[in-house]
Design a protein around this motif. Sequence first.
Motif, short mmCIF file in Angstrom:
data_model
loop_
_atom_site.label_atom_id
_atom_site.label_comp_id
_atom_site.label_asym_id
_atom_site.label_seq_id
_atom_site.Cartn_x
_atom_site.Cartn_y
_atom_site.Cartn_z
N THR A 51 0.84 -1.20 0.00
CA THR A 51 0.00 0.00 0.00
C THR A 51 0.87 1.25 0.00
O THR A 51 0.62 2.21 -0.75
CB THR A 51 -0.93 0.01 1.23
OG1 THR A 51 -1.75 -1.15 1.21
CG2 THR A 51 -1.81 1.25 1.23
N LEU A 52 1.92 1.25 0.84
CA LEU A 52 2.82 2.41 0.89
C LEU A 52 3.52 2.60 -0.46
O LEU A 52 3.69 3.74 -0.92
CB LEU A 52 3.84 2.21 2.00
CG LEU A 52 3.31 2.30 3.44
CD1 LEU A 52 4.42 1.96 4.43
CD2 LEU A 52 2.75 3.68 3.72
N LEU A 53 3.92 1.50 -1.08
CA LEU A 53 4.57 1.60 -2.39
C LEU A 53 3.61 2.17 -3.43
O LEU A 53 3.98 3.05 -4.23
CB LEU A 53 5.06 0.22 -2.83
CG LEU A 53 5.73 0.13 -4.20
CD1 LEU A 53 6.96 1.04 -4.25
CD2 LEU A 53 6.11 -1.31 -4.51
N ALA A 54 2.37 1.69 -3.42
CA ALA A 54 1.38 2.19 -4.38
C ALA A 54 1.08 3.67 -4.13
O ALA A 54 0.97 4.46 -5.08
CB ALA A 54 0.10 1.36 -4.27
N LEU A 55 0.95 4.05 -2.86
CA LEU A 55 0.70 5.46 -2.55
C LEU A 55 1.87 6.33 -2.98
O LEU A 55 1.67 7.47 -3.42
CB LEU A 55 0.44 5.62 -1.05
CG LEU A 55 -0.89 5.07 -0.53
CD1 LEU A 55 -0.96 5.19 1.00
CD2 LEU A 55 -2.08 5.79 -1.16
N ALA A 56 3.09 5.81 -2.87
CA ALA A 56 4.26 6.58 -3.31
C ALA A 56 4.20 6.83 -4.81
O ALA A 56 4.57 7.92 -5.28
CB ALA A 56 5.53 5.82 -2.95
N VAL A 57 3.74 5.84 -5.56
CA VAL A 57 3.61 6.01 -7.01
C VAL A 57 2.60 7.10 -7.34
O VAL A 57 2.83 7.93 -8.23
CB VAL A 57 3.21 4.68 -7.68
CG1 VAL A 57 2.92 4.89 -9.17
CG2 VAL A 57 4.31 3.64 -7.49
N PHE A 58 1.48 7.13 -6.62
CA PHE A 58 0.47 8.17 -6.86
C PHE A 58 0.94 9.53 -6.35
O PHE A 58 0.53 10.57 -6.86
CB PHE A 58 -0.84 7.79 -6.17
CG PHE A 58 -1.61 6.71 -6.88
CD1 PHE A 58 -2.16 6.93 -8.13
CD2 PHE A 58 -1.77 5.46 -6.30
CE1 PHE A 58 -2.86 5.94 -8.79
CE2 PHE A 58 -2.47 4.47 -6.95
CZ PHE A 58 -3.01 4.69 -8.20
N LEU A 60 4.09 10.74 -6.34
CA LEU A 60 5.16 11.35 -7.13
C LEU A 60 4.65 12.39 -8.13
O LEU A 60 5.19 13.50 -8.21
CB LEU A 60 5.96 10.26 -7.84
CG LEU A 60 6.87 9.42 -6.94
CD1 LEU A 60 7.51 8.29 -7.71
CD2 LEU A 60 7.95 10.31 -6.31
N PRO A 61 3.58 12.08 -8.92
CA PRO A 61 3.07 13.13 -9.82
C PRO A 61 2.50 14.32 -9.06
O PRO A 61 2.56 15.46 -9.55
CB PRO A 61 1.97 12.41 -10.61
CG PRO A 61 2.28 10.96 -10.48
CD PRO A 61 2.89 10.81 -9.14
N GLN A 92 3.74 15.67 -6.54
CA GLN A 92 4.84 16.53 -6.17
C GLN A 92 5.16 17.57 -7.24
O GLN A 92 5.79 18.60 -6.96
CB GLN A 92 6.10 15.69 -5.91
CG GLN A 92 6.11 15.03 -4.56
CD GLN A 92 6.21 16.06 -3.45
OE1 GLN A 92 5.19 16.49 -2.90
NE2 GLN A 92 7.41 16.47 -3.11
N LEU A 93 4.73 17.30 -8.46
CA LEU A 93 4.99 18.25 -9.53
C LEU A 93 4.15 19.51 -9.41
O LEU A 93 4.52 20.56 -9.96
CB LEU A 93 4.72 17.58 -10.89
CG LEU A 93 5.57 16.35 -11.21
CD1 LEU A 93 5.13 15.74 -12.54
CD2 LEU A 93 7.05 16.72 -11.26
N VAL A 94 3.03 19.43 -8.70
CA VAL A 94 2.12 20.58 -8.60
C VAL A 94 1.92 21.05 -7.17
O VAL A 94 1.22 22.04 -6.94
CB VAL A 94 0.75 20.23 -9.23
CG1 VAL A 94 0.90 19.97 -10.72
CG2 VAL A 94 0.12 19.04 -8.54
N SER A 95 2.48 20.34 -6.20
CA SER A 95 2.30 20.75 -4.79
C SER A 95 3.50 20.29 -3.97
O SER A 95 4.35 19.54 -4.44
CB SER A 95 1.02 20.16 -4.22
OG SER A 95 1.15 18.78 -4.02
N ASP A 96 3.53 20.77 -2.73
CA ASP A 96 4.62 20.41 -1.81
C ASP A 96 4.10 19.53 -0.67
O ASP A 96 4.63 19.57 0.45
CB ASP A 96 5.27 21.67 -1.23
CG ASP A 96 5.96 22.50 -2.30
OD1 ASP A 96 6.51 21.89 -3.25
OD2 ASP A 96 5.94 23.74 -2.19
N VAL A 97 3.09 18.74 -0.93
CA VAL A 97 2.51 17.90 0.12
C VAL A 97 3.51 16.80 0.48
O VAL A 97 3.93 16.02 -0.39
CB VAL A 97 1.20 17.26 -0.36
CG1 VAL A 97 0.65 16.31 0.69
CG2 VAL A 97 0.18 18.33 -0.69
N PRO A 98 3.93 16.69 1.75
CA PRO A 98 4.85 15.62 2.15
C PRO A 98 4.19 14.25 1.98
O PRO A 98 2.96 14.11 2.09
CB PRO A 98 5.13 15.91 3.62
CG PRO A 98 4.77 17.35 3.81
CD PRO A 98 3.66 17.62 2.86
#
Length: 305
Positions: free
Chosen positions: A36-43, A45-46, A48-54
């Motif tokens: 789940t963490l890996l899948a959430l990381a994939v979602f 990453l994009p 991050q291109l439009v926001s700075d949400v940690p």
Amino acid sequence: MGGRRTTRRQQGRGARTVERAAVWAFVPVAVMAPFTLLALAVFWLPLQLVSDVPFWWFVVAFLCLGLLLFVRPFQAAVLTPLLGARHPDPTETDRVTRAWRAIAQANNLPADRYVLRVLPSDELNAFACGGHLMVVTSFAAARLSEEQLRGVLAHELSHHLGLHTVAITIGHWMSVPVVMLARIGFFFENVSHAAAQSFGRQSPVIEVVGVLTAAVFRGAGWVFSLALRAVDAIGNYVGHSSEFEADKRAVAMGFGPDLASALRAVLAGGSGPRPIGWRGRLSASHPAARTRVARIEALARNPAR
């Protein structure tokens, strides 16, 4: 036709029997967590291109959204239609409500604590979901006697009291991003193959890139797909234990004969529910009805087991 009041000794014994199942029910959740963490990381990453949400804020937001599945009004208004269930009709309400009141009285519970719904289906089945939802099929509501309905509802209540449904609901919510990525991976694999075939005739480079891209997406899709299959296999194994423990608690409540009678009706009606979709993932964890009847009858003869 009233319920049976559970003694303190029976309640204590029933509570102890579900402790192990409650712990084991969270094993699939622990196995699913890294995927789940890996899948959430994939979602993420994009994003991050439009926001700075940690990333961890993104994870916390996902988990908090999942908590809605345990809010009673949300279950009644949103989860019920997602499952394909509905309010009982007047005839079903009369039969199901009478059976449920006997269960609630035997366990000193308010009758409105749980949400009772009916799933239109010609299968003899029932399941518990979330923190408050109990669903019986329309076929079960029409064909089972009131005593048999009491046994079925006592079993489903045992899943709630044993926290089995909490683990199952968390597990299904955590699997959502994994399922999405598996499907996305296979979708883009097909797109890459189509691109390689269509444009590869014009350029060998495009063909090679398309084939390699398809291989990457196919690998990603299979990783997440295999993760789901592995977690489902573990969940089904653990689910057998949860079913047996829920049966034990129903026996401790005093509704063992009613539950055994309902399971005999399942045996008389055929092989039982077919594993399809989300509900199928629940039903796939059920042991054979014949085995459950034998164990319930053994518990009735020797309650100390």
